[in-house]
Design a protein around this motif. Structure first.
Motif, PDB file in Angstrom:
ATOM      1  N   LEU A   7       9.037   9.646   0.767  1.00 49.13           N
ATOM      2  CA  LEU A   7      10.144  10.383   0.152  1.00 49.13           C
ATOM      3  C   LEU A   7      11.156   9.406  -0.446  1.00 49.13           C
ATOM      4  CD1 LEU A   7      11.726  12.973  -0.447  1.00 49.13           C
ATOM      5  CD2 LEU A   7      12.710  12.798   1.864  1.00 49.13           C
ATOM      6  N   ILE A   8      11.509   8.372   0.329  1.00 53.17           N
ATOM      7  CA  ILE A   8      12.449   7.351  -0.155  1.00 53.17           C
ATOM      8  C   ILE A   8      11.861   6.631  -1.364  1.00 53.17           C
ATOM      9  CG2 ILE A   8      13.634   5.193   0.419  1.00 53.17           C
ATOM     10  CD1 ILE A   8      13.653   6.186   3.360  1.00 53.17           C
ATOM     11  N   GLN A   9      10.563   6.297  -1.271  1.00 52.24           N
ATOM     12  CA  GLN A   9       9.911   5.602  -2.385  1.00 52.24           C
ATOM     13  C   GLN A   9       9.872   6.472  -3.643  1.00 52.24           C
ATOM     14  OE1 GLN A   9       6.231   3.361  -1.524  1.00 52.24           O
ATOM     15  NE2 GLN A   9       6.641   3.772   0.643  1.00 52.24           N
ATOM     16  N   GLY A  10       9.680   7.777  -3.451  1.00 52.63           N
ATOM     17  CA  GLY A  10       9.667   8.690  -4.596  1.00 52.63           C
ATOM     18  C   GLY A  10      11.010   8.702  -5.309  1.00 52.63           C
ATOM     19  N   ILE A  11      12.093   8.693  -4.539  1.00 51.63           N
ATOM     20  CA  ILE A  11      13.441   8.680  -5.123  1.00 51.63           C
ATOM     21  C   ILE A  11      13.666   7.377  -5.895  1.00 51.63           C
ATOM     22  CG2 ILE A  11      15.912   8.594  -4.579  1.00 51.63           C
ATOM     23  CD1 ILE A  11      15.245  10.419  -2.147  1.00 51.63           C
ATOM     24  N   ILE A  12      13.262   6.237  -5.296  1.00 57.61           N
ATOM     25  CA  ILE A  12      13.445   4.940  -5.954  1.00 57.61           C
ATOM     26  C   ILE A  12      12.577   4.858  -7.210  1.00 57.61           C
ATOM     27  CG2 ILE A  12      13.155   2.434  -5.697  1.00 57.61           C
ATOM     28  CD1 ILE A  12      13.793   2.791  -2.718  1.00 57.61           C
ATOM     29  N   THR A  13      11.375   5.450  -7.152  1.00 58.75           N
ATOM     30  CA  THR A  13      10.497   5.459  -8.326  1.00 58.75           C
ATOM     31  C   THR A  13      11.133   6.234  -9.473  1.00 58.75           C
ATOM     32  OG1 THR A  13       8.516   5.302  -6.939  1.00 58.75           O
ATOM     33  CG2 THR A  13       8.211   6.091  -9.192  1.00 58.75           C
ATOM     34  N   ASP A  54       2.753  -3.117  -4.062  1.00 55.64           N
ATOM     35  CA  ASP A  54       2.683  -3.879  -2.807  1.00 55.64           C
ATOM     36  C   ASP A  54       3.974  -3.706  -2.012  1.00 55.64           C
ATOM     37  OD1 ASP A  54       0.155  -4.835  -3.319  1.00 55.64           O
ATOM     38  OD2 ASP A  54       0.839  -6.722  -4.198  1.00 55.64           O
ATOM     39  N   GLY A  55       5.099  -3.652  -2.739  1.00 56.40           N
ATOM     40  CA  GLY A  55       6.383  -3.451  -2.067  1.00 56.40           C
ATOM     41  C   GLY A  55       6.436  -2.126  -1.338  1.00 56.40           C
ATOM     42  N   GLY A  56       5.788  -1.099  -1.921  1.00 52.51           N
ATOM     43  CA  GLY A  56       5.734   0.193  -1.240  1.00 52.51           C
ATOM     44  C   GLY A  56       4.972   0.097   0.072  1.00 52.51           C
ATOM     45  N   LYS A  57       3.887  -0.667   0.077  1.00 47.73           N
ATOM     46  CA  LYS A  57       3.100  -0.844   1.304  1.00 47.73           C
ATOM     47  C   LYS A  57       3.867  -1.667   2.338  1.00 47.73           C
ATOM     48  CE  LYS A  57      -1.150  -0.583  -1.429  1.00 47.73           C
ATOM     49  NZ  LYS A  57      -2.269  -1.344  -2.010  1.00 47.73           N
ATOM     50  N   VAL A  58       4.567  -2.707   1.859  1.00 49.69           N
ATOM     51  CA  VAL A  58       5.409  -3.498   2.768  1.00 49.69           C
ATOM     52  C   VAL A  58       6.506  -2.608   3.359  1.00 49.69           C
ATOM     53  CG1 VAL A  58       7.095  -5.385   2.881  1.00 49.69           C
ATOM     54  CG2 VAL A  58       4.956  -5.711   1.623  1.00 49.69           C
ATOM     55  N   PHE A  59       7.091  -1.754   2.516  1.00 49.75           N
ATOM     56  CA  PHE A  59       8.141  -0.823   2.950  1.00 49.75           C
ATOM     57  C   PHE A  59       7.614   0.106   4.042  1.00 49.75           C
ATOM     58  CE2 PHE A  59      11.021   2.875   2.161  1.00 49.75           C
ATOM     59  CZ  PHE A  59      12.230   2.218   2.328  1.00 49.75           C
ATOM     60  N   ILE A  76      17.152  -2.330  -9.634  1.00 48.02           N
ATOM     61  CA  ILE A  76      17.072  -0.958 -10.148  1.00 48.02           C
ATOM     62  C   ILE A  76      18.431  -0.272 -10.041  1.00 48.02           C
ATOM     63  CG2 ILE A  76      16.072   1.328  -9.738  1.00 48.02           C
ATOM     64  CD1 ILE A  76      13.509  -0.201  -8.796  1.00 48.02           C
ATOM     65  N   PHE A  77      19.072  -0.377  -8.875  1.00 51.25           N
ATOM     66  CA  PHE A  77      20.375   0.261  -8.690  1.00 51.25           C
ATOM     67  C   PHE A  77      21.442  -0.376  -9.575  1.00 51.25           C
ATOM     68  CE2 PHE A  77      18.420   2.130  -4.963  1.00 51.25           C
ATOM     69  CZ  PHE A  77      19.077   3.338  -4.844  1.00 51.25           C
ATOM     70  N   LEU A  97       7.774   1.380  -4.776  1.00 56.49           N
ATOM     71  CA  LEU A  97       7.543   2.383  -5.812  1.00 56.49           C
ATOM     72  C   LEU A  97       6.228   3.118  -5.586  1.00 56.49           C
ATOM     73  CD1 LEU A  97       8.648   0.242  -8.903  1.00 56.49           C
ATOM     74  CD2 LEU A  97      10.032   1.816  -7.545  1.00 56.49           C
ATOM     75  N   ILE A  98       5.925   3.454  -4.348  1.00 60.64           N
ATOM     76  CA  ILE A  98       4.762   4.253  -3.919  1.00 60.64           C
ATOM     77  C   ILE A  98       3.441   3.493  -4.064  1.00 60.64           C
ATOM     78  CG2 ILE A  98       3.434   6.394  -4.214  1.00 60.64           C
ATOM     79  CD1 ILE A  98       5.988   7.792  -5.017  1.00 60.64           C
TER      80      ILE A  98
END
Length: 360
Positions: A339-345, A318-323, A79-80, A314-315
């Motif tokens: 909050l971090i996930q919201g920014i990445i989303t 599955d990656g969001g839950k692992v995060f 993404i980045f 991404l909230i």
């Protein structure tokens, strides 16, 4: 009316019918939302217990946690990277890496839709099945499961018993969450070499899809869409083989399958210093091989995409839950994680919007 318009109208008609029939469908266990159809059913509490409790599956789960974390990191990095390519491009726009959504008739041809749907159906089912088997492996009951239909994409889901899942330890939750990501990453690794190495192995010749003026093919009046079957009596299956014979230069004889279905020989004079025929080529296959290769390519694409984007935090992924689990282990509260996930989303959505490049 083109095929994209027909597809769009058919989609609107389909969802219109779903809305009109929603009362009857809800009585049969379906749930109807705007462009989302769900069918949920209570299911057996254990899935393939012999497999789930085998030593090799326990090993898979341990490896799967590592693969899940790799998916998470890779998803963030991609993404980045895409965002950075548009902010500070280092390559021509046509060569930039993009995150184009799959929209039949807009970003891909309608003819690819059957292969996409089949690949998604298989990949998502295996993904969810891995979650269910890992739940059984770790003595967490599976409460329910079902299928979904989002716009035109098929899907599946399983739901472990919430109380048992939440009361299980950190490593158990990571294993259950990572199992699906690991399956998609493994499937992508299997289908990638198939997509790369099968085409030259199965090629029956080289199809001319374009020609350059005043080069040998053009000067010999070879029709576009002709298929090169051989050169000077030697069968040709890859461009490397063709280049090897063309490098000898001089007058050479091409065996061609013409667009009208006839086969014949055409002499060409390879007098160019670079020994060029002056054509754009693609592999030629029998029709069923095209279908097989399209399916293989989409199996890689879908599984690679699921591994990275479902692995990214991404909230709702599955990656969001692992995060969440990883940050919780580090003492970071859930609010900060979201909050971090919201920014990445938001960055992910931005990358998609920047990447959309409709078919001309």
């Amino acid at each position: 009316m083109n095929t994209a318009e027909v597809f769009g109208i058919s989609l609107i008609v389909f969802w219109g019918l779903m809305y009109l029939l929603r009362k009857k469908l809800e009585g049969k266990g379906f749930q109807i939302y705007p462009f989302l159809l769900l069918w949920r059913k209570n299911t057996r509490s254990e899935w393939f217990p012999k497999i789930a409790r085998s030593n090799w599956y326990k090993l898979f789960e341990k490896i799967g946690v590592g693969l899940g974390i790799i998916s998470l990191i890779s998803g963030i990095a991609l993404i980045f990277y895409v965002i950075s390519e548009f902010i500070s491009p280092k390559a021509p726009q046509s060569a930039q890496l993009r995150l184009e959504p799959v929209i039949p008739g807009v970003t891909i041809g309608i003819n690819q839709l059957p292969y996409i749907l089949l690949a998604i159906g298989i990949s998502v089912t295996l993904h969810e099945l891995a979650h269910a088997v890992s739940a059984t492996s770790n003595n967490v009951k599976v409460r329910s499961g079902g299928f979904l239909f989002l716009i035109f994409f098929p899907g599946a889901f399983v739901e472990p018993d919430e109380e048992e899942y939440n009361s299980s330890n950190y490593s158990v939750r990571l294993k259950i969450l990572s199992a699906g990501l690991a399956v998609n990453l493994i499937l992508a690794a299997i289908f990638f070499p198939l997509a790369i190495y099968l085409p030259p192995m199965l090629s029956q010749g080289l199809q001319i899809v374009g020609e350059l003026k005043n080069y040998p093919a053009y000067n010999s009046s070879i029709p576009v869409n002709s298929i090169i079957l051989g050169i000077d009596g030697h069968s040709i299956h890859t461009s490397t083989q063709l280049e090897t014979y063309l490098h000898r230069g001089g007058i050479q004889t091409l065996t061609l399958l013409f667009p009208n279905g006839s086969i014949g020989n055409v002499s060409v004079n390879i007098s160019d210093p670079q020994h060029l025929l002056g054509v754009y080529l693609t592999y030629y296959f029998p029709p069923f091989i095209y279908s097989l290769l399209d399916f293989i390519i989409w199996m890689f694409t879908i599984n690679f995409s699921l591994a990275l984007f479902n692995g990214a935090p991404l909230i709702i992924t599955d990656g969001g839950k692992v995060f969440n689990e990883l940050l919780k282990k580090l003492g970071v509260n859930e609010k900060t994680s979201y909050l971090i996930q919201g920014i990445i989303t938001m960055l992910f959505i931005s990358a998609i919007l920047l990447s959309i490049n409709p078919l001309q």
